[in-house]
Design an enzyme around this catalytic site. Structure first.
Site, PDB file in Angstrom:
ATOM      1  N   MET A 149      -8.643  -4.279   4.208  1.00 16.91           N
ATOM      2  CA  MET A 149      -8.476  -5.679   4.718  1.00 16.91           C
ATOM      3  C   MET A 149      -7.954  -5.359   6.352  1.00 16.91           C
ATOM      4  SD  MET A 149      -5.913  -6.780   1.734  1.00 16.91           S
ATOM      5  CE  MET A 149      -5.616  -5.144   1.012  1.00 16.91           C
ATOM      6  N   PHE A 155       0.034  -9.247   1.237  1.00 15.53           N
ATOM      7  CA  PHE A 155       1.090  -8.999   0.728  1.00 15.53           C
ATOM      8  C   PHE A 155       0.866  -8.931  -0.845  1.00 15.53           C
ATOM      9  CE2 PHE A 155       1.862 -11.339   4.376  1.00 15.53           C
ATOM     10  CZ  PHE A 155       2.592 -10.653   5.267  1.00 15.53           C
ATOM     11  N   GLY A 156       1.891  -8.089  -1.352  1.00 13.74           N
ATOM     12  CA  GLY A 156       1.918  -7.918  -2.830  1.00 13.74           C
ATOM     13  C   GLY A 156       3.014  -9.062  -3.312  1.00 13.74           C
ATOM     14  N   GLY A 157       2.975  -9.191  -4.632  1.00 11.61           N
ATOM     15  CA  GLY A 157       4.124 -10.172  -5.261  1.00 11.61           C
ATOM     16  C   GLY A 157       4.023 -11.484  -5.063  1.00 11.61           C
ATOM     17  N   ASP A 165      -4.504  -0.526  -0.702  1.00 11.86           N
ATOM     18  CA  ASP A 165      -4.631  -1.681   0.004  1.00 11.86           C
ATOM     19  C   ASP A 165      -4.386  -1.097   1.601  1.00 11.86           C
ATOM     20  OD1 ASP A 165      -5.205  -3.837  -1.596  1.00 11.86           O
ATOM     21  OD2 ASP A 165      -3.084  -3.493  -2.553  1.00 11.86           O
ATOM     22  N   MET A 195      -4.307  -2.387   5.406  1.00 11.27           N
ATOM     23  CA  MET A 195      -3.990  -3.528   6.041  1.00 11.27           C
ATOM     24  C   MET A 195      -4.044  -2.999   7.605  1.00 11.27           C
ATOM     25  SD  MET A 195      -1.742  -5.576   3.813  1.00 11.27           S
ATOM     26  CE  MET A 195      -2.067  -5.717   1.972  1.00 11.27           C
ATOM     27  N   HIS A 235      -9.403  -0.672  -0.629  1.00 11.97           N
ATOM     28  CA  HIS A 235      -9.635  -2.339  -0.402  1.00 11.97           C
ATOM     29  C   HIS A 235      -9.206  -2.303   1.294  1.00 11.97           C
ATOM     30  CE1 HIS A 235      -8.051  -6.668  -0.940  1.00 11.97           C
ATOM     31  NE2 HIS A 235      -9.164  -6.630  -0.197  1.00 11.97           N
ATOM     32  N   MET A 243     -10.132 -12.490  -4.479  1.00 17.20           N
ATOM     33  CA  MET A 243      -8.758 -12.650  -4.213  1.00 17.20           C
ATOM     34  C   MET A 243      -8.206 -13.729  -4.713  1.00 17.20           C
ATOM     35  SD  MET A 243      -8.216  -9.696  -2.434  1.00 17.20           S
ATOM     36  CE  MET A 243      -6.746  -9.984  -2.242  1.00 17.20           C
ATOM     37  N   HIS A 274      -5.688   1.520  -6.793  1.00 18.52           N
ATOM     38  CA  HIS A 274      -5.936   0.685  -5.658  1.00 18.52           C
ATOM     39  C   HIS A 274      -5.207   1.004  -4.913  1.00 18.52           C
ATOM     40  CE1 HIS A 274      -7.780  -3.288  -4.574  1.00 18.52           C
ATOM     41  NE2 HIS A 274      -6.659  -3.483  -4.093  1.00 18.52           N
ATOM     42  N   ASP A 294      -7.881  -9.812  -7.831  1.00 20.26           N
ATOM     43  CA  ASP A 294      -6.583  -8.919  -7.114  1.00 20.26           C
ATOM     44  C   ASP A 294      -5.744  -9.852  -6.625  1.00 20.26           C
ATOM     45  OD1 ASP A 294      -5.094  -7.217  -5.733  1.00 20.26           O
ATOM     46  OD2 ASP A 294      -6.809  -6.795  -4.292  1.00 20.26           O
ATOM     47  N   GLY A 295      -4.659  -9.827  -6.902  1.00 21.84           N
ATOM     48  CA  GLY A 295      -3.468 -10.388  -6.603  1.00 21.84           C
ATOM     49  C   GLY A 295      -2.936 -11.504  -7.592  1.00 21.84           C
ATOM     50  N   SER A 333       2.766  -5.664  -8.533  1.00 17.86           N
ATOM     51  CA  SER A 333       3.917  -5.807  -8.878  1.00 17.86           C
ATOM     52  C   SER A 333       4.264  -5.510 -10.512  1.00 17.86           C
ATOM     53  CB  SER A 333       4.425  -7.148  -8.358  1.00 17.86           C
ATOM     54  OG  SER A 333       4.034  -7.457  -7.053  1.00 17.86           O
ATOM     55  N   SER A 353      -2.138  -1.473  -8.169  1.00 21.32           N
ATOM     56  CA  SER A 353      -2.293  -1.253  -6.834  1.00 21.32           C
ATOM     57  C   SER A 353      -0.927  -0.557  -6.177  1.00 21.32           C
ATOM     58  CB  SER A 353      -2.332  -2.693  -6.053  1.00 21.32           C
ATOM     59  OG  SER A 353      -2.005  -2.711  -4.922  1.00 21.32           O
TER      60      SER A 353
HETATM   61  C1  DX5 Z   1      -2.926  -8.335  -1.459  1.00 19.24           C
HETATM   62  C2  DX5 Z   1      -3.618  -6.832  -1.971  1.00 19.24           C
HETATM   63  C3  DX5 Z   1      -3.262  -6.598  -3.510  1.00 19.24           C
HETATM   64  C4  DX5 Z   1      -1.789  -6.597  -3.834  1.00 19.24           C
HETATM   65  C5  DX5 Z   1      -1.686  -7.130  -5.122  1.00 19.24           C
HETATM   66  O1  DX5 Z   1      -3.408  -8.204  -0.269  1.00 19.24           O
HETATM   67  O2  DX5 Z   1      -4.850  -6.738  -1.885  1.00 19.24           O
HETATM   68  O3  DX5 Z   1      -3.901  -5.604  -3.798  1.00 19.24           O
HETATM   69  O4  DX5 Z   1      -1.348  -5.186  -3.685  1.00 19.24           O
HETATM   70  O5  DX5 Z   1      -0.223  -7.102  -5.704  1.00 19.24           O
HETATM   71  P1  DX5 Z   1       0.123  -7.937  -6.559  1.00 19.24           P
HETATM   72  O6  DX5 Z   1      -0.481  -7.546  -8.025  1.00 19.24           O
HETATM   73  O7  DX5 Z   1       1.824  -7.729  -6.659  1.00 19.24           O
HETATM   74  O8  DX5 Z   1      -0.218  -9.231  -6.391  1.00 19.24           O
HETATM   75 ZN    ZN Z   2      -6.010  -5.233  -2.881  1.00 18.01          ZN
END
Ligand code: DX5
Ligand code: ZN
Length: 240
Positions: free
Chosen positions: A84, A159-161, A51, A53, A82, A153, A49, A191-192, A214, A24
Site C-alpha cells: 500500500m 488499518f486493521g480491525g 501489509d 504502508m 500487500h 479491498m 499476509h 482483504d479487510g 483481527s 494478516s
Molecule cells: C488493511 C490491510 C489488511 C488488514 C486486515 O489495510 O490491507 O490486510 O490487515 O485486517 P482485518 O482483518 O483486521 O480487517
Molecule cells: Zn492487506
C-alpha cells in the site's frame, strides 16, 4: 449476469479448489513477532499476509523490506506482500529479494499497471493487483489475463480491525463472472474485515483467498480461528 449464493455454491464445487487462508500479521503482537509467526507456521494457514504502508498511499506507516526479510527467516509459509505504497515499481525487486512470494500493488497507485505487473512476474513472484472499495473491477478487464491474483479491498486500506464493506459481495460476484468470461485463472483475494461471520458468503460469491487479521490474531485461540476459516470451505464442498 450476477450469481447468487446457490449458484456460487455450485461454482465452488465445480472449481473444486480449496480456498486459502492468509492471516494478516498487522494484527499480531509485534513484541512477540517470532511467536506469532510460529503460531502461523503451526496452523492450517496457507499464506502469511504482510501489509506494507508508506503514509502516503494510505494514512498509516507499517514496515518495509527489512521486516519482510526478518519474517522470511521465521516463516515456513509463502509470504503474501500487500504494497500500500506509491510508486511500488521502485521496490518490487527489493521486496522479492526480501522473500515475497506474492507481490500485490494497488491499481490506484500504478499509472503503468501493465508494466508493473510484468515487472513483478519477471522477478518470479506471483503478481497481484488490489482495488480499493470505490474502484470498479471493470478497470481490470485488460489486465485480467496477466495477473495471478486480484485483491478486493473490503475496507479502506490503512488499518486493521475495520468494518467489512458489504458492497464487496456483489463486486466479488462480478469479478468471478469476469474471470469466467475471460477464462482467466487469477485468484480472488478479499482483504479487510474478514472473519467467520462473512467467510461463507465470500466463498460462495467466488473468493479464493481470505485475508484475516483481527479475527485471527485477536481471537482467544488464533490457531483455532484459522482452522475454522479453513473448515468452512470443506463444509461447503461436502454439501455442494
Ligand atoms: C488493511 C490491510 C489488511 C488488514 C486486515 O489495510 O490491507 O490486510 O490487515 O485486517 P482485518 O482483518 O483486521 O480487517
Ligand atoms: Zn492487506
Amino acid at each position: 449476469m450476477e450469481t447468487g449464493p446457490d449458484v456460487g455454491r455450485f461454482f465452488l464445487y465445480l472449481r473444486g479448489m480449496k480456498h486459502l487462508v492468509a492471516p494478516s500479521l498487522l494484527a499480531a503482537d509485534f513484541t512477540r513477532l517470532a511467536e506469532e509467526v510460529q503460531m502461523v507456521n503451526n496452523s492450517q494457514a496457507d499464506w502469511l499476509h504482510l501489509d506494507v504502508m508508506d503514509g502516503r498511499f494510505v494514512p498509516n506507516i507499517t514496515f518495509g523490506m527489512f521486516i519482510v526479510e526478518a519474517v522470511r527467516k521465521l516463516s515456513t509459509k509463502p509470504l503474501d506482500v500487500h504494497l500500500m505504497i506509491v510508486e511500488p515499481e521502485k521496490y518490487v525487486e527489493a521486496f522479492r529479494e526480501a522473500g515475497a512470494d506474492v507481490i500485490t500493488v494497488h491499481y490506484e497507485a500504478c499509472p503503468h499497471l501493465h508494466r508493473t505487473i510484468h515487472q513483478i512476474r519477471e522477478t518470479g513472484a506471483k503478481a497481484g493487483v488490489a482495488v480499493n472499495p470505490h474502484t470498479p473491477v471493470s478497470v481490470l478487464e485488460d489486465v485480467i489475463e496477466d495477473v495471478g491474483l486480484i485483491c478486493l479491498m473490503s475496507v479502506n486500506p490503512g488499518f486493521g480491525g475495520q468494518k467489512f464493506i458489504y458492497n464487496t459481495i456483489p463486486k466479488l460476484r462480478r469479478l468471478r463472472d469476469m474471470l469466467t468470461v475471460h477464462n482467466a485463472h487469477a485468484l480472488i483475494e478479499v482483504d479487510g474485515g474478514v472473519g467467520l461471520q462473512n467467510a461463507e458468503v465470500l466463498l460462495q460469491s467466488g473468493a479464493d483467498v481470505l485475508v484475516a487479521g483481527s479475527s485471527v490474531f485477536k481471537a482467544a485461540d488464533p490457531t483455532g480461528a484459522i482452522l475454522r476459516l479453513k473448515e468452512i470451505g470443506a463444509e461447503l464442498r461436502k454439501f455442494a
